[in-house]
Design a protein around this motif. Structure first.
Motif, PDB file in Angstrom:
ATOM      1  N   SER A   4       0.827  -1.203   0.000  1.00 37.24           N
ATOM      2  CA  SER A   4       0.000   0.000   0.000  1.00 37.24           C
ATOM      3  C   SER A   4       0.866   1.259   0.000  1.00 37.24           C
ATOM      4  CB  SER A   4      -0.926   0.018   1.220  1.00 37.24           C
ATOM      5  OG  SER A   4      -0.172   0.219   2.396  1.00 37.24           O
ATOM      6  N   SER A   6       0.549   3.721   1.965  1.00 39.25           N
ATOM      7  CA  SER A   6       0.890   4.018   3.360  1.00 39.25           C
ATOM      8  C   SER A   6       2.155   3.287   3.781  1.00 39.25           C
ATOM      9  CB  SER A   6      -0.260   3.610   4.293  1.00 39.25           C
ATOM     10  OG  SER A   6      -1.413   4.303   3.968  1.00 39.25           O
ATOM     11  N   TYR A  43      -5.037 -13.330   8.678  1.00 43.13           N
ATOM     12  CA  TYR A  43      -4.634 -11.926   8.626  1.00 43.13           C
ATOM     13  C   TYR A  43      -5.668 -11.096   7.872  1.00 43.13           C
ATOM     14  CZ  TYR A  43      -1.197  -8.193   9.055  1.00 43.13           C
ATOM     15  OH  TYR A  43      -0.549  -7.039   9.401  1.00 43.13           O
ATOM     16  N   MET A  47      -7.729  -7.929   9.203  1.00 47.00           N
ATOM     17  CA  MET A  47      -7.715  -6.654   8.474  1.00 47.00           C
ATOM     18  C   MET A  47      -9.136  -6.185   8.158  1.00 47.00           C
ATOM     19  SD  MET A  47      -4.467  -7.073   5.946  1.00 47.00           S
ATOM     20  CE  MET A  47      -4.116  -5.324   5.776  1.00 47.00           C
ATOM     21  N   THR A  50     -10.822  -4.930  11.370  1.00 48.57           N
ATOM     22  CA  THR A  50     -10.270  -3.674  11.877  1.00 48.57           C
ATOM     23  C   THR A  50     -10.275  -2.568  10.830  1.00 48.57           C
ATOM     24  OG1 THR A  50      -8.010  -4.410  11.386  1.00 48.57           O
ATOM     25  CG2 THR A  50      -8.848  -4.819  13.626  1.00 48.57           C
ATOM     26  N   ARG A  51     -10.814  -2.873   9.665  1.00 44.56           N
ATOM     27  CA  ARG A  51     -10.979  -1.923   8.560  1.00 44.56           C
ATOM     28  C   ARG A  51      -9.646  -1.405   8.010  1.00 44.56           C
ATOM     29  NH1 ARG A  51     -16.357   1.518   9.478  1.00 44.56           N
ATOM     30  NH2 ARG A  51     -16.678   0.912   7.328  1.00 44.56           N
ATOM     31  N   LEU A  52      -8.678  -2.275   7.967  1.00 42.84           N
ATOM     32  CA  LEU A  52      -7.370  -1.935   7.389  1.00 42.84           C
ATOM     33  C   LEU A  52      -7.328  -2.399   5.933  1.00 42.84           C
ATOM     34  CD1 LEU A  52      -5.070  -2.895  10.394  1.00 42.84           C
ATOM     35  CD2 LEU A  52      -5.690  -0.602   9.605  1.00 42.84           C
ATOM     36  N   GLU A  53      -8.166  -1.798   5.130  1.00 47.04           N
ATOM     37  CA  GLU A  53      -8.357  -2.252   3.761  1.00 47.04           C
ATOM     38  C   GLU A  53      -7.186  -1.958   2.833  1.00 47.04           C
ATOM     39  OE1 GLU A  53     -12.111  -0.442   2.990  1.00 47.04           O
ATOM     40  OE2 GLU A  53     -13.045  -1.634   4.573  1.00 47.04           O
ATOM     41  N   SER A  54      -6.332  -1.009   3.173  1.00 42.26           N
ATOM     42  CA  SER A  54      -5.231  -0.663   2.269  1.00 42.26           C
ATOM     43  C   SER A  54      -4.243  -1.817   2.107  1.00 42.26           C
ATOM     44  CB  SER A  54      -4.500   0.591   2.753  1.00 42.26           C
ATOM     45  OG  SER A  54      -3.820   0.340   3.972  1.00 42.26           O
ATOM     46  N   GLY A  55      -4.134  -2.680   3.100  1.00 40.36           N
ATOM     47  CA  GLY A  55      -3.220  -3.820   3.006  1.00 40.36           C
ATOM     48  C   GLY A  55      -3.834  -5.064   2.408  1.00 40.36           C
ATOM     49  N   HIS A  59      -2.125  -8.819   0.898  1.00 37.15           N
ATOM     50  CA  HIS A  59      -2.332 -10.067   1.626  1.00 37.15           C
ATOM     51  C   HIS A  59      -3.258 -11.028   0.886  1.00 37.15           C
ATOM     52  CE1 HIS A  59       0.227  -9.245   4.988  1.00 37.15           C
ATOM     53  NE2 HIS A  59      -0.189  -7.995   4.913  1.00 37.15           N
ATOM     54  N   ALA A  91     -14.684  -4.705   3.021  1.00 40.23           N
ATOM     55  CA  ALA A  91     -13.429  -5.291   2.557  1.00 40.23           C
ATOM     56  C   ALA A  91     -13.629  -6.170   1.320  1.00 40.23           C
ATOM     57  CB  ALA A  91     -12.795  -6.126   3.673  1.00 40.23           C
TER      58      ALA A  91
END
Length: 102
Positions: A4, A6, A43, A47, A50-55, A59, A91
């Motif tokens: 990502s 980020s 993982y 993700m 926890t709403r960490l969609e950029s990664g 993955h 997601a």
């Protein structure tokens, strides 16, 4: 494999911290008792929850490379529904777009 934006900025702007972080990630990977596919699916579930969609694209690609099916990606994302509710469904489009690209 592309990470990502980020994570790219993290690596560029804080290389010492990035290096320490990656060392820890690699050590955790070594001691994990999960096979690579299961670890990536777990993982992805975390993700999504926890709403960490950029990664997710990174993955999802890793999971697919390690034998995960499209249906397993969907199930990994939706496994969090009972615990965190429908926030995980945001997601799905990100993950499936990444899966279908590979």
């Amino acid at each position: 494999m592309k990470v990502s934006k980020s994570f790219e900025v993290f690596a560029k702007e804080a290389p010492e911290v990035h290096s320490a972080w990656m060392e820890t990630v690699h050590k955790l990977d070594i001691v994990s008792k999960l096979d690579k596919k299961t670890e990536e699916l777990a993982y992805i579930a975390v993700m999504a929850a926890t709403r960490l969609e950029s990664g997710l694209p990174f993955h999802v690609t890793m999971a697919k490379t390690n034998g995960a099916t499209r249906e397993e990606i969907i199930s990994a994302i939706l496994v969090g529904l009972p615990a965190v509710g429908n926030t995980v469904i945001s997601a799905l489009p990100v993950a499936l777009e990444a899966y279908d690209k590979v």
